[in-house]
Design an enzyme around this catalytic site. Structure first.
Site, PDB file in Angstrom:
ATOM      1  N   ASP A 153      -7.934  -7.939  -9.936  1.00 42.11           N
ATOM      2  CA  ASP A 153      -8.620  -6.065  -9.968  1.00 42.11           C
ATOM      3  C   ASP A 153      -9.427  -6.411 -11.144  1.00 42.11           C
ATOM      4  O   ASP A 153      -9.140  -6.359 -12.068  1.00 42.11           O
ATOM      5  CB  ASP A 153      -7.377  -4.969  -9.853  1.00 42.11           C
ATOM      6  N   HIS A 160      -5.031  -3.237   1.553  1.00 44.77           N
ATOM      7  CA  HIS A 160      -4.550  -3.903  -0.108  1.00 44.77           C
ATOM      8  C   HIS A 160      -3.092  -3.839  -0.702  1.00 44.77           C
ATOM      9  O   HIS A 160      -2.706  -2.223  -0.870  1.00 44.77           O
ATOM     10  CB  HIS A 160      -5.457  -3.746  -0.422  1.00 44.77           C
ATOM     11  N   GLY A 184      -3.042   7.817  -4.021  1.00 41.62           N
ATOM     12  CA  GLY A 184      -4.514   7.131  -4.958  1.00 41.62           C
ATOM     13  C   GLY A 184      -5.708   6.072  -3.744  1.00 41.62           C
ATOM     14  O   GLY A 184      -5.878   5.575  -4.991  1.00 41.62           O
ATOM     15  N   GLN A 185      -5.236   6.598  -2.985  1.00 40.40           N
ATOM     16  CA  GLN A 185      -6.193   5.088  -1.922  1.00 40.40           C
ATOM     17  C   GLN A 185      -7.408   4.984  -1.795  1.00 40.40           C
ATOM     18  O   GLN A 185      -7.724   6.565  -1.831  1.00 40.40           O
ATOM     19  CB  GLN A 185      -5.309   4.856  -0.857  1.00 40.40           C
ATOM     20  N   HIS A 232      -1.070  -3.777  -3.835  1.00 36.54           N
ATOM     21  CA  HIS A 232      -1.435  -5.042  -5.728  1.00 36.54           C
ATOM     22  C   HIS A 232      -0.338  -5.368  -6.035  1.00 36.54           C
ATOM     23  O   HIS A 232       1.069  -4.817  -5.202  1.00 36.54           O
ATOM     24  CB  HIS A 232      -1.110  -3.439  -5.781  1.00 36.54           C
ATOM     25  N   ASN A 265      -1.308   1.394  -1.987  1.00 29.92           N
ATOM     26  CA  ASN A 265      -1.578   3.327  -2.182  1.00 29.92           C
ATOM     27  C   ASN A 265      -2.122   3.415  -0.795  1.00 29.92           C
ATOM     28  O   ASN A 265      -3.073   2.636  -0.124  1.00 29.92           O
ATOM     29  CB  ASN A 265      -2.370   3.648  -2.886  1.00 29.92           C
TER      30      ASN A 265
END
Ligand code: AMP
Ligand code: ZN
Length: 117
Positions: free
Chosen positions: A33, A103, A96-97, A105, A90
């Site tokens: 990230d 994906h 909070g996407q 995390h 998310n």
């Protein structure tokens, strides 16, 4: 222009935008990230452009399961299994996407609080 053509993660997968890739196979790509929230912060992303969880089809079930397999493999290789790690998807604005290509995390290297913020 289709979503795939404008999608940030599709561009990373197609190597049009650079990323620190830590694993890839024919189903998914994992990369660091760019704005890490923990000492280890990796994104595990299917090659297929699936915007969010509710966009999954029956045919995507193995693909999404494969993201967990990659997370476990990377965690084991990095020696994170005993200490633990957090996997997060998310989904949607309230969660909070910000990138609408599904994906996972993979976060580790510090203690995480619960409930999440
Ligand atoms: P989310 O908010 O769950 O949709 O997660 C999107 C993640 O993508 C955030 O943690 C961002 O820091 C990360 N991100 C955004 N742009 C990039 C990029 N170019 N390379 C790597 N990660 C990125
Ligand atoms: Zn995409």
């Amino acid at each position: 222009m289709s979503a795939e053509h404008t999608c940030l993660f599709c561009k990373i997968i197609e190597k049009q935008i650079p990323a620190k890739v830590v694993y890839e196979d024919d189903i998914a790509v994992a990369f660091e990230d760019v704005n890490p929230q923990a000492p280890v912060h990796i994104l595990v992303v299917p090659r297929k452009h699936i915007p969010d969880i509710q966009s999954m089809t029956d045919a995507d079930r193995e693909t999404i399961g494969h993201l967990f397999w990659i997370a476990a493999k990377l965690a084991a290789e990095m020696g994170l299994t005993n200490r633990g790690y957090r996997t997060v998807i998310n989904n949607g604005p309230d969660a909070g996407q910000t990138v609408f290509h599904i994906h996972m995390h993979l976060l580790s290297g510090r203690t995480f609080s619960w409930p999440p913020g």
